[in-house]
Write a protein that holds these residues in place. Structure first.
Motif, PDB file in Angstrom:
ATOM      1  N   PHE A 163       0.827  -1.206   0.000  1.00 44.95           N
ATOM      2  CA  PHE A 163       0.000   0.000   0.000  1.00 44.95           C
ATOM      3  C   PHE A 163       0.862   1.257   0.000  1.00 44.95           C
ATOM      4  N   THR A 164       1.982   1.211   0.707  1.00 43.28           N
ATOM      5  CA  THR A 164       2.851   2.376   0.753  1.00 43.28           C
ATOM      6  C   THR A 164       3.539   2.605  -0.582  1.00 43.28           C
ATOM      7  N   ALA A 165       3.900   1.533  -1.276  1.00 40.08           N
ATOM      8  CA  ALA A 165       4.593   1.669  -2.556  1.00 40.08           C
ATOM      9  C   ALA A 165       3.719   2.297  -3.629  1.00 40.08           C
ATOM     10  N   GLY A 166       2.404   2.267  -3.434  1.00 42.88           N
ATOM     11  CA  GLY A 166       1.531   2.894  -4.415  1.00 42.88           C
ATOM     12  C   GLY A 166       1.733   4.378  -4.552  1.00 42.88           C
ATOM     13  N   ASN A 167       2.265   5.025  -3.496  1.00 46.15           N
ATOM     14  CA  ASN A 167       2.521   6.463  -3.576  1.00 46.15           C
ATOM     15  C   ASN A 167       3.719   6.799  -4.454  1.00 46.15           C
ATOM     16  N   LEU A 168       4.547   5.811  -4.769  1.00 45.19           N
ATOM     17  CA  LEU A 168       5.738   6.059  -5.569  1.00 45.19           C
ATOM     18  C   LEU A 168       5.440   6.130  -7.059  1.00 45.19           C
ATOM     19  N   LEU A 169       4.245   5.711  -7.459  1.00 42.83           N
ATOM     20  CA  LEU A 169       3.888   5.735  -8.876  1.00 42.83           C
ATOM     21  C   LEU A 169       3.379   7.116  -9.263  1.00 42.83           C
ATOM     22  N   PRO A 170       3.957   7.742 -10.268  1.00 38.16           N
ATOM     23  CA  PRO A 170       3.439   9.049 -10.710  1.00 38.16           C
ATOM     24  C   PRO A 170       2.121   8.885 -11.441  1.00 38.16           C
ATOM     25  N   PRO A 171       1.193   9.795 -11.248  1.00 33.31           N
ATOM     26  CA  PRO A 171      -0.111   9.657 -11.926  1.00 33.31           C
ATOM     27  C   PRO A 171       0.010   9.650 -13.449  1.00 33.31           C
ATOM     28  N   GLN A 172       0.985  10.378 -13.999  1.00 34.95           N
ATOM     29  CA  GLN A 172       1.121  10.450 -15.447  1.00 34.95           C
ATOM     30  C   GLN A 172       1.459   9.097 -16.065  1.00 34.95           C
ATOM     31  N   ALA A 173       2.087   8.203 -15.277  1.00 34.01           N
ATOM     32  CA  ALA A 173       2.452   6.893 -15.816  1.00 34.01           C
ATOM     33  C   ALA A 173       1.245   5.975 -15.944  1.00 34.01           C
ATOM     34  N   LEU A 174       0.161   6.276 -15.226  1.00 35.36           N
ATOM     35  CA  LEU A 174      -1.014   5.406 -15.226  1.00 35.36           C
ATOM     36  C   LEU A 174      -2.183   5.973 -16.009  1.00 35.36           C
ATOM     37  N   ILE A 175      -2.019   7.150 -16.559  1.00 34.38           N
ATOM     38  CA  ILE A 175      -3.180   7.821 -17.121  1.00 34.38           C
ATOM     39  C   ILE A 175      -3.732   7.091 -18.351  1.00 34.38           C
ATOM     40  N   THR A 176      -2.866   6.525 -19.203  1.00 31.84           N
ATOM     41  CA  THR A 176      -3.363   5.858 -20.413  1.00 31.84           C
ATOM     42  C   THR A 176      -4.138   4.583 -20.098  1.00 31.84           C
ATOM     43  N   PRO A 177      -3.594   3.627 -19.332  1.00 31.98           N
ATOM     44  CA  PRO A 177      -4.412   2.437 -19.006  1.00 31.98           C
ATOM     45  C   PRO A 177      -5.622   2.767 -18.144  1.00 31.98           C
ATOM     46  N   LEU A 178      -5.486   3.759 -17.251  1.00 35.88           N
ATOM     47  CA  LEU A 178      -6.624   4.122 -16.419  1.00 35.88           C
ATOM     48  C   LEU A 178      -7.745   4.736 -17.258  1.00 35.88           C
ATOM     49  N   PHE A 179      -7.380   5.536 -18.242  1.00 35.51           N
ATOM     50  CA  PHE A 179      -8.381   6.149 -19.112  1.00 35.51           C
ATOM     51  C   PHE A 179      -9.132   5.075 -19.897  1.00 35.51           C
ATOM     52  N   GLN A 180      -8.410   4.095 -20.407  1.00 29.79           N
ATOM     53  CA  GLN A 180      -9.065   3.006 -21.139  1.00 29.79           C
ATOM     54  C   GLN A 180      -9.943   2.168 -20.216  1.00 29.79           C
TER      55      GLN A 180
END
Length: 309
Positions: A133-150
């Motif tokens: 759960f703590t490691a989730g804060n290390l991911l930048p939002p910009q890296a997830l925007i494409t799969p999250l948008f789909q």
């Protein structure tokens, strides 16, 4: 008979107490440099805010003709009234409220449940679960925007929760991503705070017949109020000030939060910086009110857990 001579009275002189001079503490050069550094840092931090206030109180015609670095001839609040009407601030304030309040409450509730589970129960993967759960804060939002948008274009929602029937273009979709991203930080803070609570408290409740849910709601949660106040203040400010997720996950502009209202003050070919400064200051008012209301609890939540155990 001879009369006995009276005994001489011996007078003892009581010396007056001498004034005690307190030793003056020597001012160390390092302490002077620290105060100078803090004063300069505070001044540098306040310069943009003071400049925004100064700009928002000046008419645009004056700054356009005489420049910003001039003494003002007139002070007016017209920019605030114009920004309030042009940007439709009441509507966007309500949108931010609909996003911020559920997101903060859900984040704190889920984070408290996870923190309670990993700190009160010993099993093989409790530390690994906390690190996940703590490691989730290390991911930048910009890296997830494409799969999250789909993903948001395919996840359905009931019609009463979303006009489009999807997570995309829905307030619940923005709330969900805020909860997902903020749970890691809140779980980390609450787990460290719950470790300072003695296990004997929950063990005594268990002996008295209290089930796990009762221990969680009636014992642990009330003891974590300072930590909840600090996290609620931080999370409210962070979620309220978010613009990235609202810009990407909302298709309809009227559903976006207050941060997007400032963008409405900028035209395609012309932007009034005085008007934008007034709108930005009005946007910051709710967060300032929240901080001043919870300032005592916020400071207590940051410092109380460090003095236990």
């Amino acid at each position: 008979m001879t009369a006995q001579a009276p005994a001489k009275r011996v007078r003892t002189a009581v010396a007056a107490p001498r004034p005690v001079h307190k030793a003056r503490r020597k001012v160390k050069p390092a302490r002077v440099l620290l105060h100078v550094f803090l004063s300069v840092t505070a001044l540098v931090w306040l310069i943009p805010l003071l400049w925004a206030v100064y700009t928002s109180l000046r008419p645009y015609d004056e700054t356009a003709s005489r420049g910003f670095l001039t003494f003002p001839k007139a002070i007016t609040g017209e920019n605030y009234s114009n920004a309030w009407q042009q940007a439709e601030f009441p509507h966007y304030f309500w949108n931010s409220l609909l996003i911020t309040v559920p997101a903060v409450l859900l984040t704190l509730f889920f984070a408290a449940g996870i923190a309670f589970f990993v700190t009160r129960f010993s099993f093989r993967f409790n530390l690994a679960l906390l690190m996940l759960f703590t490691a989730g804060n290390l991911l930048p939002p910009q890296a997830l925007i494409t799969p999250l948008f789909q993903l948001y274009l395919k996840l359905p929602l009931p019609s009463w929760m979303s006009d489009s029937g999807l997570f995309y273009n829905s307030a619940w979709g923005v709330i969900a991503i805020h909860v997902a991203f903020q749970c890691g930080f809140c779980t980390f803070v609450l787990s460290n705070y719950m470790r300072t609570i003695p296990h004997e408290i929950t063990e005594a409740a268990l002996v008295d017949g209290a089930p796990v849910w009762r221990q969680f709601f009636q014992i642990i949660l009330p003891l974590c109020r300072p930590a909840f106040a600090a996290l609620a203040t931080l999370e409210s400010i962070w979620i309220y000030n978010d613009f990235f997720w609202a810009l990407v996950l909302f298709q309809t502009g009227s559903k976006r939060p207050i941060t997007s209202a400032i963008a409405n003050l900028s035209g395609e070919f012309f932007t009034n910086p005085n008007l934008v400064a007034a709108g930005a200051l009005m946007t910051a008012i709710p967060t300032l009110i929240l901080y001043f209301l919870l300032q005592k609890q916020f400071v207590a939540g940051l410092t109380l857990g460090s003095s236990k155990g």
